[in-house]
Design a protein around this motif. Sequence first.
Motif, PDB file in Angstrom:
ATOM      1  N   ILE A 102       0.834  -1.211   0.000  1.00  0.00           N
ATOM      2  CA  ILE A 102       0.000   0.000   0.000  1.00  0.00           C
ATOM      3  C   ILE A 102       0.867   1.259   0.000  1.00  0.00           C
ATOM      4  CG2 ILE A 102      -1.610   1.338   1.392  1.00  0.00           C
ATOM      5  CD1 ILE A 102      -2.981  -1.231   2.173  1.00  0.00           C
TER       6      ILE A 102
ATOM      7  N   GLY B 188       0.672   3.955  -2.733  1.00  0.00           N
ATOM      8  CA  GLY B 188       0.360   5.345  -2.426  1.00  0.00           C
ATOM      9  C   GLY B 188       1.333   6.307  -3.084  1.00  0.00           C
TER      10      GLY B 188
ATOM     11  N   ALA C  92       0.426   6.417  -6.633  1.00  0.00           N
ATOM     12  CA  ALA C  92      -0.863   7.072  -6.887  1.00  0.00           C
ATOM     13  C   ALA C  92      -0.732   8.582  -6.972  1.00  0.00           C
ATOM     14  CB  ALA C  92      -1.859   6.695  -5.796  1.00  0.00           C
TER      15      ALA C  92
ATOM     16  N   ALA D  21      -5.605   4.432  -9.382  1.00  0.00           N
ATOM     17  CA  ALA D  21      -5.170   4.060  -8.040  1.00  0.00           C
ATOM     18  C   ALA D  21      -6.156   3.097  -7.385  1.00  0.00           C
ATOM     19  CB  ALA D  21      -5.005   5.316  -7.179  1.00  0.00           C
TER      20      ALA D  21
ATOM     21  N   LEU E 146      -5.369  -0.639  -6.135  1.00  0.00           N
ATOM     22  CA  LEU E 146      -5.615  -1.077  -4.760  1.00  0.00           C
ATOM     23  C   LEU E 146      -6.322  -2.428  -4.732  1.00  0.00           C
ATOM     24  CD1 LEU E 146      -5.619  -0.607  -1.727  1.00  0.00           C
ATOM     25  CD2 LEU E 146      -7.767   0.685  -1.997  1.00  0.00           C
TER      26      LEU E 146
END
Length: 271
Positions: A53, A57, A60, A68, A72
């Motif tokens: 993650i 991130g 993203a 994004a 995920l």
Amino acid sequence: MSEPGPTFASLTADDHVTGEAVALDLPPASLGARIVSGLIDVLLTLVVLVVAILVLGIAALQSDGALAHVALIGTLILVFLVLPTTVETLTRGRSLGKLAMGLRTVRDDAGPITAQHAFVRALIGFVEIYVFSGVPAFFSAMLSSKGKRLGDYAAGTYVVRSRVRLQLAPPALMPPELTRWARTADMSALPTGLALAVRQYLGRQASLDPQHRHEMGVRLADLVAAHVAPPPPPGTSPQAYLAAVVASRRERDLVRLRRDAALRDRLTARR
């Protein structure tokens, strides 16, 4: 005469049978070992998820929100389904937690699991372990005689202890009064089921009542007689007869193995 194997034992191609025709069963893992193994796997999975993650991130920030969101979802599928399925498939039923605790996932018939079994376990495991905090898995394993969680029931698997010190019963000894007869008798290899039944009978005969012990011994001796010639001396008890056959077969197999090993050593030494 029909094959006697199924009468005494049920064996599959995945059973482990020793040269003494002893089937080895892997005992189910204890609930405590499964909990510790599961906690290790959950912790490692969450670490991988956090790292993924964080990487997602950072990526993203340089992309739009829709991309994004898709990334995920893909990350969740990868971490919770693809990764555990791949690990258990490639290691034949071992995750890192199971490896640490000496456990392994096998099919209900004790054979190695496939990718399908691993995927079903991972899919159901996501729901019972991560969505419901492991509560269904705990109660299912506690109530199951084999410690099965819901994913095991769905996949047809269970978890066994692979680090087990196996203690086999001592091999049958040759009765002294039958040594000369056994040395000259013609004995073919017994079918696996019959050999297993004889081995189990000889190991358990002391715990059987006299009548049952005699009846079962006579029955087994009649079946073994089809593979042995000539018959033993008159008055030989079924127990002594069966012990002599098993001991003689073991000695002959050892001699054959030593002879094959010596021949192999001579052939390889010439190269």
